[in-house]
Each structure stands twice: as C-alpha cells, then as structure tokens.
Enzyme design. Structure first.
Site, PDB file in Angstrom:
ATOM      1  N   ASN A   7       0.845  -1.187   0.000  1.00 50.27           N
ATOM      2  CA  ASN A   7       0.000   0.000   0.000  1.00 50.27           C
ATOM      3  C   ASN A   7       0.881   1.239   0.000  1.00 50.27           C
ATOM      4  O   ASN A   7       1.754   1.380   0.855  1.00 50.27           O
ATOM      5  CB  ASN A   7      -0.905  -0.022   1.242  1.00 50.27           C
ATOM      6  CG  ASN A   7      -1.873   1.152   1.269  1.00 50.27           C
ATOM      7  OD1 ASN A   7      -1.458   2.299   1.141  1.00 50.27           O
ATOM      8  ND2 ASN A   7      -3.154   0.862   1.442  1.00 50.27           N
ATOM      9  N   HIS A  43      -5.411   3.749  -1.631  1.00 57.67           N
ATOM     10  CA  HIS A  43      -6.710   4.062  -1.041  1.00 57.67           C
ATOM     11  C   HIS A  43      -6.994   5.552  -1.270  1.00 57.67           C
ATOM     12  O   HIS A  43      -6.722   6.373  -0.407  1.00 57.67           O
ATOM     13  CB  HIS A  43      -6.692   3.743   0.450  1.00 57.67           C
ATOM     14  CG  HIS A  43      -8.038   3.752   1.087  1.00 57.67           C
ATOM     15  ND1 HIS A  43      -8.405   2.850   2.065  1.00 57.67           N
ATOM     16  CD2 HIS A  43      -9.115   4.549   0.892  1.00 57.67           C
ATOM     17  CE1 HIS A  43      -9.648   3.102   2.442  1.00 57.67           C
ATOM     18  NE2 HIS A  43     -10.102   4.127   1.759  1.00 57.67           N
ATOM     19  N   ARG A  45      -8.783   8.686  -0.981  1.00 60.76           N
ATOM     20  CA  ARG A  45      -9.873   9.221  -0.162  1.00 60.76           C
ATOM     21  C   ARG A  45     -10.349  10.559  -0.741  1.00 60.76           C
ATOM     22  O   ARG A  45      -9.563  11.239  -1.430  1.00 60.76           O
ATOM     23  CB  ARG A  45      -9.411   9.404   1.286  1.00 60.76           C
ATOM     24  CG  ARG A  45      -9.044   8.074   1.955  1.00 60.76           C
ATOM     25  CD  ARG A  45      -8.521   8.259   3.375  1.00 60.76           C
ATOM     26  NE  ARG A  45      -8.140   6.993   3.999  1.00 60.76           N
ATOM     27  CZ  ARG A  45      -8.961   6.197   4.673  1.00 60.76           C
ATOM     28  NH1 ARG A  45     -10.250   6.532   4.789  1.00 60.76           N
ATOM     29  NH2 ARG A  45      -8.544   5.065   5.205  1.00 60.76           N
ATOM     30  N   GLU A  70      -8.670   0.615  -3.087  1.00 60.37           N
ATOM     31  CA  GLU A  70      -9.555   0.506  -1.942  1.00 60.37           C
ATOM     32  C   GLU A  70     -10.290   1.806  -1.716  1.00 60.37           C
ATOM     33  O   GLU A  70      -9.736   2.889  -1.939  1.00 60.37           O
ATOM     34  CB  GLU A  70      -8.746   0.218  -0.673  1.00 60.37           C
ATOM     35  CG  GLU A  70      -7.942  -1.025  -0.710  1.00 60.37           C
ATOM     36  CD  GLU A  70      -7.325  -1.322   0.633  1.00 60.37           C
ATOM     37  OE1 GLU A  70      -7.019  -0.388   1.374  1.00 60.37           O
ATOM     38  OE2 GLU A  70      -7.149  -2.512   0.928  1.00 60.37           O
ATOM     39  N   THR A 114      -8.447   6.810   9.718  1.00 57.61           N
ATOM     40  CA  THR A 114      -8.028   5.633   8.956  1.00 57.61           C
ATOM     41  C   THR A 114      -9.196   4.649   8.938  1.00 57.61           C
ATOM     42  O   THR A 114     -10.239   4.897   9.535  1.00 57.61           O
ATOM     43  CB  THR A 114      -6.771   4.972   9.558  1.00 57.61           C
ATOM     44  OG1 THR A 114      -6.325   3.928   8.680  1.00 57.61           O
ATOM     45  CG2 THR A 114      -7.046   4.382  10.939  1.00 57.61           C
ATOM     46  N   HIS A 205      -4.460  -4.296   7.417  1.00 56.15           N
ATOM     47  CA  HIS A 205      -4.490  -3.192   8.380  1.00 56.15           C
ATOM     48  C   HIS A 205      -3.667  -3.508   9.624  1.00 56.15           C
ATOM     49  O   HIS A 205      -3.952  -4.443  10.365  1.00 56.15           O
ATOM     50  CB  HIS A 205      -5.896  -2.739   8.783  1.00 56.15           C
ATOM     51  CG  HIS A 205      -5.893  -1.317   9.260  1.00 56.15           C
ATOM     52  ND1 HIS A 205      -6.106  -0.227   8.431  1.00 56.15           N
ATOM     53  CD2 HIS A 205      -5.631  -0.800  10.480  1.00 56.15           C
ATOM     54  CE1 HIS A 205      -6.002   0.893   9.139  1.00 56.15           C
ATOM     55  NE2 HIS A 205      -5.721   0.579  10.382  1.00 56.15           N
ATOM     56  N   ASP A 206      -2.598  -2.743   9.772  1.00 55.71           N
ATOM     57  CA  ASP A 206      -1.677  -2.873  10.923  1.00 55.71           C
ATOM     58  C   ASP A 206      -0.942  -4.215  10.963  1.00 55.71           C
ATOM     59  O   ASP A 206      -0.431  -4.601  12.019  1.00 55.71           O
ATOM     60  CB  ASP A 206      -2.391  -2.624  12.253  1.00 55.71           C
ATOM     61  CG  ASP A 206      -2.680  -1.127  12.453  1.00 55.71           C
ATOM     62  OD1 ASP A 206      -3.605  -0.819  13.233  1.00 55.71           O
ATOM     63  OD2 ASP A 206      -1.994  -0.293  11.827  1.00 55.71           O
ATOM     64  N   GLY A 228       0.980  -1.369   4.316  1.00 54.18           N
ATOM     65  CA  GLY A 228       1.583  -0.091   3.944  1.00 54.18           C
ATOM     66  C   GLY A 228       2.189   0.666   5.103  1.00 54.18           C
ATOM     67  O   GLY A 228       3.348   1.070   5.052  1.00 54.18           O
TER      68      GLY A 228
HETATM   69  C1  LIG Z   1      -8.494  -0.423   4.301  1.00 53.90           C
HETATM   70  C2  LIG Z   1      -7.276  -0.361   5.149  1.00 53.90           C
HETATM   71  O1  LIG Z   1      -7.213  -0.916   6.207  1.00 53.90           O
HETATM   72  C3  LIG Z   1      -6.128   0.357   4.640  1.00 53.90           C
HETATM   73  O2  LIG Z   1      -5.883  -0.123   3.393  1.00 53.90           O
HETATM   74  C4  LIG Z   1      -6.344   1.821   4.445  1.00 53.90           C
HETATM   75  O3  LIG Z   1      -5.846   2.161   3.196  1.00 53.90           O
HETATM   76  C5  LIG Z   1      -5.587   2.606   5.445  1.00 53.90           C
HETATM   77  O4  LIG Z   1      -5.838   3.953   5.111  1.00 53.90           O
HETATM   78  P1  LIG Z   1      -4.794   5.072   5.547  1.00 53.90           P
HETATM   79  O5  LIG Z   1      -3.473   4.725   4.892  1.00 53.90           O
HETATM   80  O6  LIG Z   1      -5.425   6.333   5.030  1.00 53.90           O
HETATM   81  O7  LIG Z   1      -4.701   4.988   7.050  1.00 53.90           O
HETATM   82  N1  LIG Z   2      -5.939  -2.991   3.303  1.00 47.96           N
HETATM   83  C1  LIG Z   2      -4.859  -2.739   4.212  1.00 47.96           C
HETATM   84  C2  LIG Z   2      -3.833  -1.894   3.534  1.00 47.96           C
HETATM   85  O1  LIG Z   2      -3.869  -1.704   2.333  1.00 47.96           O
HETATM   86  C3  LIG Z   2      -2.740  -1.288   4.315  1.00 47.96           C
HETATM   87  O2  LIG Z   2      -3.053  -1.180   5.670  1.00 47.96           O
HETATM   88  P1  LIG Z   2      -1.842  -0.667   6.601  1.00 47.96           P
HETATM   89  O3  LIG Z   2      -0.722  -1.682   6.477  1.00 47.96           O
HETATM   90  O4  LIG Z   2      -1.425   0.675   6.076  1.00 47.96           O
HETATM   91  O5  LIG Z   2      -2.414  -0.625   7.988  1.00 47.96           O
END
Ligand SMILES: CC(=O)[C@@H](O)[C@H](O)COP(=O)(O)O
Ligand SMILES: NCC(=O)COP(=O)(O)O
Length: 252
Positions: A7, A43, A45, A70, A114, A205-206, A228
């Site tokens: 990401n 993602h 936004r 996303e 987020t 996520h995390d 990411g």
């Molecule tokens: C959907 C998800 O959990 C993440 O992919 C999201 O992209 C996090 O967004 P931010 O990087 O804006 O926190």
């Molecule tokens: N869908 C999760 C994503 O793309 C990245 O989440 P994160 O590693 O930034 O929390």
C-alpha cells in the site's frame, strides 16, 4: 502462496507535504515490484490527503502486477485545492476509469483518520450489491472490507462479493498480549466461514513483521495481504529490497 500487495498511501502522504512530485508514487511502486512485491494497493480518499486520483491514473497505466484500489464506493466527487492536482471525481469514477484487477470496498466515512471497521451488510447490503455487479461487469474482482463476523461474511457472499478482506486491526492490537489467542481465533473461524462459502480471503491493516507470520499460518487460504503503514517505516530502517524480502519470507 499469499500475495504481498504494498500500500503506497504513506509515500503519497510524504509527497503531499510539499508542492513537489518527490517522492514519486509510480517510481516507488516500480521499485517495490522490482524487489518482489506481488501487487500494489492504494486508497484514494475524497480529501486526497495522500493518494490522489492522478496517482491512480498513472499507476493504472504502468503496473504489470495486480492493482488493488480501496475505498468507499459512495465517496463523492470533491474539488482539488492544490494547483496542478486533479479534482477527485468520486471513488466509483476512479475505478471505472482505471479498471484495476481488484477493488476493495471499504465503509469509511470521508472524515475518518483511517479505516477502522468492516461493512455492516444488514444495513448496506442492498445498496452494495448493484455496485459489486457493476464492477464485476467491468472485469474488476470485488473484495469487501469485513470484520471477522461469520454472519456478515455470509452476507458478503449473498451480495456477490468475490473475496473479503479481513480488517486485521483488532488482531494487531491484541498481538503479544494475553488476548492474542482469543482475537486470532475469531479470524481463524472467519477464514473457515469464507472457505466454506467459496469466498477468497484477503487481509490487511496494521500487519507488520512481528504479527504477520502467525496470522498467515493460522488462517485458511489467505490469498493476499495488503500492507503499507508498518512496511513504509520498516523500509526506511531496513532498505526497500531487504524489507520486501522480509515480508515475503513471512508469507512462504
Ligand atoms: C483499508 C485499510 O485498512 C487500509 O488499506 C487503508 O488504506 C488505510 O488507510 P490510511 O493509509 O489512510 O490509514
Ligand atoms: N488494506 C490494508 C492496507 O492496504 C494497508 O493497511 P496498513 O498496512 O497501512 O495498515
């Protein structure tokens, strides 16, 4: 094999902190792919705080690996407040214009810090179903961002999703604490429900280098993780190539 999709939100966040094109999201994507990443996730936004519509157009024109976009399908069009930056045409318009391999629908409100929850399809299922059908008609695989709730996962199947992406924030939060196994067990049963229904399983996520190996080796049929936030920090510390390889080694 579980695919690693990187990401790039946080690279875009750094870029947006100045009126410049450095770091380039596209160049960073190419470097991640050259180092072994299996896919790229963004993602976009409505406030374009990090990933912009322009990034999505550029990535769609150059990627030779899976592209996963996303976002909230109901995210409206917004005007850009930066010279040289395109307006945000609305999430669905970005997907229509780019036709990524996969679109992960996420129920975020526009002001959320987020992503922090999955869909409630009892409430949104009827309005999500036609969106899923439209995207699939464009040749886009559809994944729904979900909590590890078997009832909701059954509804994801009923509205026509190809895959679900399990929101792993609660797992990450409990990892390494006495509540870890209870949290993980919810994701294991969610993965079993998805497998029973023939739903593909993604997660994100995390996730990070500490919690990924256990998660990957506990749930069933994990097809893709998108990472990411932690990855970006790890890459600064380890170097990009070494970092990609470290994450891939957790997925073998
Ligand atoms: C959907 C998800 O959990 C993440 O992919 C999201 O992209 C996090 O967004 P931010 O990087 O804006 O926190
Ligand atoms: N869908 C999760 C994503 O793309 C990245 O989440 P994160 O590693 O930034 O929390």
């Amino acid at each position: 094999m579980t695919a690693l999709s990187i990401n790039l939100n946080k690279i875009a966040l750094i870029r947006n902190s100045r009126d410049t094109e450095y770091p380039s999201v596209a160049v960073h994507a190419a470097r991640c792919i050259a180092a072994g990443a299996n896919g790229i996730t963004v993602h976009p936004r409505p406030d374009q705080r990090h990933i912009r519509a322009d990034d999505c157009y550029e990535l769609a024109s150059m990627l030779n690996v899976e592209f996963n976009i996303e976002g909230n399908p109901f995210a409206p069009a917004t005007k850009s407040d930066r010279i040289g930056v395109s307006d945000y045409p609305g999430f669905m318009e970005i997907v229509r214009l780019t036709k990524p391999a996969q679109c992960t629908l996420v129920p975020d409100t526009d002001s959320q810090l987020t992503s922090d929850h999955g869909f409630d399809l009892r409430k949104d299922g009827d309005r999500i179903a036609p969106i899923i059908a439209e995207l699939q008609g464009l040749g886009v695989r559809v994944s729904l961002f979900m909590d590890p709730d078997p009832l909701q996962i059954r509804l994801a199947k009923s509205v026509g999703a190809d895959r679900i992406e399990l929101y792993t924030g609660p797992y990450a939060e409990k990892f390494g604490t006495p509540g870890q196994d209870t949290a993980l067990s919810q994701f294991i049963s969610a993965s079993e429900t998805a497998a029973e229904l023939g739903l593909g399983l993604n997660a994100g996520h995390d996730l990070n280098l500490h919690n990924l190996f256990l998660f990957k080796n506990s749930v069933r049929n994990l097809l893709e993780v998108s990472i990411g936030h932690a990855f970006t920090v790890d890459a600064i510390e380890m170097g990009l190539d070494k970092c990609i390889k470290a994450y891939l080694s957790c997925l073998r």
